[in-house]
Design a protein around this motif. Structure first.
Motif, short mmCIF file in Angstrom:
data_model
loop_
_atom_site.label_atom_id
_atom_site.label_comp_id
_atom_site.label_asym_id
_atom_site.label_seq_id
_atom_site.Cartn_x
_atom_site.Cartn_y
_atom_site.Cartn_z
N GLU A 95 0.72 -0.96 -0.17
CA GLU A 95 -0.01 -0.05 0.17
C GLU A 95 0.81 1.12 -0.09
OE1 GLU A 95 -3.49 1.22 -0.57
OE2 GLU A 95 -3.37 -0.82 0.01
N HIS A 136 -14.52 7.88 -8.31
CA HIS A 136 -14.60 7.11 -6.88
C HIS A 136 -14.82 5.73 -7.35
CE1 HIS A 136 -15.25 6.56 -2.86
NE2 HIS A 136 -16.57 6.01 -2.90
N ARG A 137 -14.14 4.79 -6.51
CA ARG A 137 -14.01 3.13 -6.52
C ARG A 137 -13.91 3.00 -8.27
NH1 ARG A 137 -19.06 2.13 -2.51
NH2 ARG A 137 -17.84 2.83 -0.57
N GLU A 139 -11.70 1.13 -11.21
CA GLU A 139 -10.55 0.13 -11.50
C GLU A 139 -9.56 0.84 -12.27
OE1 GLU A 139 -10.86 -2.94 -10.68
OE2 GLU A 139 -12.46 -2.34 -9.57
N ASP A 223 -2.91 2.56 -11.41
CA ASP A 223 -2.95 1.85 -10.05
C ASP A 223 -2.85 2.72 -9.03
OD1 ASP A 223 -2.92 -0.26 -8.16
OD2 ASP A 223 -0.73 -0.59 -8.10
N ALA A 226 -6.64 4.33 -9.07
CA ALA A 226 -7.49 3.38 -8.60
C ALA A 226 -7.71 3.13 -7.08
CB ALA A 226 -7.28 1.98 -9.22
N ARG A 227 -6.27 3.10 -6.34
CA ARG A 227 -6.07 3.08 -4.98
C ARG A 227 -6.65 4.07 -4.23
NH1 ARG A 227 -2.34 -1.11 -3.03
NH2 ARG A 227 -1.64 -2.28 -4.70
N SER A 229 -8.84 6.14 -5.10
CA SER A 229 -10.33 6.51 -5.29
C SER A 229 -11.19 5.30 -4.58
CB SER A 229 -10.76 6.13 -6.91
OG SER A 229 -10.63 4.79 -7.44
N ARG A 230 -10.45 4.15 -3.90
CA ARG A 230 -11.15 3.47 -3.05
C ARG A 230 -11.64 4.42 -1.77
NH1 ARG A 230 -6.68 -1.31 -2.78
NH2 ARG A 230 -6.69 -2.18 -4.61
N THR A 231 -11.00 5.31 -1.46
CA THR A 231 -11.26 6.00 -0.25
C THR A 231 -11.81 7.54 -0.62
OG1 THR A 231 -9.47 5.08 0.86
CG2 THR A 231 -10.28 7.04 2.00
N THR A 233 -12.98 10.61 -3.21
CA THR A 233 -13.42 10.87 -4.62
C THR A 233 -12.45 12.00 -5.04
OG1 THR A 233 -15.87 10.83 -3.98
CG2 THR A 233 -15.43 11.96 -5.88
#
Ligand code: ZN
Length: 279
Positions: A95, A136-137, A139, A223, A226-227, A229-231, A233
Motif C-alpha cells: 500500500e 470514486h471506486r 478500476e 494503479d 484506483a487505490r 479512489s477506493r477512499t 473522490t
C-alpha cells in the motif's frame, strides 16, 4: 495540446505562441484556468478543433501553475525503490503511503521560492497527474479516462519539520509557500499515451542530481488513481504527485541542502521544464 496559465488566464500554447481561450472561444470558456477542469471533456473537444494563426509570443515569466487552485493535492511517498532505500524508510510494497501538500503551497513553474529557516530544504522532481473527471471506486483500466493530463512538479520538502515528530509527518514540511511548483503547462493524453515510461530529471545549478524513468515506479499512475479512489473522490482539477526517484539531498553524504541563489531545474520527457531560484 499544451494548456497553460499565462498572466493568470487560461491559454493554449503551441510552438511558443499563446492563444487566449476566452477570446478564441468567444466566451464559451472563461479565463479561469482552474474552472476549466469542471468542463474538461467539452474543453478538450473544442481545443482539438482550434486552428490558431499567430498569437502572442510566450514569455515564460508569465506562466503560472496550469492547476493554480486544486481542491485536493495528493502525494505519494516512496514510490521508487531506489529513493526508499536512500531515505532509510521501509519499502511500501502492498500500500503506498499517501500525504497531502496543502493547496496554498502551489506556485508557477518559474520564479523564486523562499527557503524556510533551518536550512534543510530538499528537491523531489515528480510526474504530476491532473484529474479531469471525478473518480470514486474506479478500476486501474478505467483510470486514464479520469485524467486531464500531466505536468511537471517539485515536491519541495523541509526535512527537519518533516522528521520532527514521531511518526514523521510529511504534509507540513512539504507545504511552505511555493513548495509545490507545477508547470510549465499541462500536456494532454493524446500527446502522452503512456505515463508509465517517461524520463524525468532534476538539476541543481546545472548539475544532474536525479535521473530516472517512471517505469521504475512501484505503483504506476492507473494503479495509484484506483487505490486513491477506493477512499476519496478524486475531483476535477485535483492533482496527484506520483513520487520521486533517488538523488535527493537527504540521501547524500554530506547533505547538500538548497541554499539561497541555487537554481533548481526539473524536466520530464514529453512535457517540458521548469526552474525555481531560491532566496
Ligand atoms: Zn515526493
Amino acid at each position: 495540446m499544451h494548456v497553460a496559465t499565462v498572466d493568470g488566464r487560461l491559454s493554449l500554447v503551441r510552438d511558443g505562441r499563446v492563444t487566449d481561450v476566452e477570446k478564441a472561444s468567444d466566451g464559451l470558456f472563461g479565463p479561469d484556468p482552474q474552472a476549466v477542469y469542471e468542463r474538461w471533456a467539452g474543453f478538450r473537444d473544442w481545443a482539438a478543433g482550434v486552428t490558431v494563426e499567430g498569437g502572442a509570443e510566450l514569455e515564460p515569466r508569465l506562466l503560472g501553475s496550469p492547476v493554480p487552485a486544486p481542491r485536493q493535492v495528493f502525494a505519494v511517498g516512496l514510490n521508487y525503490a531506489d529513493h526508499a532505500a536512500e531515505t532509510g524508510f521501509a519499502l511500501a510494497e502492498t500500500e503506498p503511503p499517501i500525504f497531502t501538500k496543502f493547496p496554498s503551497s502551489v506556485t508557477g513553474p518559474f520564479g523564486t521560492v523562499a527557503l524556510p529557516p533551518g536550512g534543510h530544504t530538499d528537491w523531489e522532481v515528480e510526474l504530476v497527474v491532473v484529474i479531469g473527471k471525478a473518480a470514486h471506486r474506479i478500476e486501474p483500466d478505467e483510470a486514464l479516462d479520469h485524467v486531464a493530463g500531466y505536468t511537471v512538479g517539485q515536491d519541495l520538502s523541509e526535512r527537519t519539520l518533516q522528521m520532527a515528530s514521531a511518526p514523521p509527518q510529511f504534509s507540513l514540511g512539504k507545504s511552505f509557500p511555493g513548495f509545490a511548483p507545477m508547470g510549465p503547462w499541462l500536456v494532454t493524453l493524446d500527446e502522452i499515451a503512456d505515463p508509465l515510461d517517461l524520463g524525468l530529471e532534476c538539476l541543481v545549478n546545472g548539475e544532474t542530481v536525479q535521473q530516472a524513468r517512471t517505469s521504475a515506479q512501484i505503483f504506476g499512475v492507473p494503479d495509484l488513481l484506483a487505490r486513491l479512489s477506493r477512499t476519496v473522490t478524486l475531483l476535477p482539477g485535483d492533482v496527484v504527485f506520483t513520487g520521486t526517484p533517488a538523488g535527493v539531498a537527504m540521501g547524500r553524504d554530506p547533505q547538500p541542502w538548497l541554499r539561497p541563489g541555487d537554481r533548481l531545474t526539473s524536466r520530464i520527457e514529453g512535457i517540458g521544464e521548469m526552474e525555481q531560484v531560491f532566496r
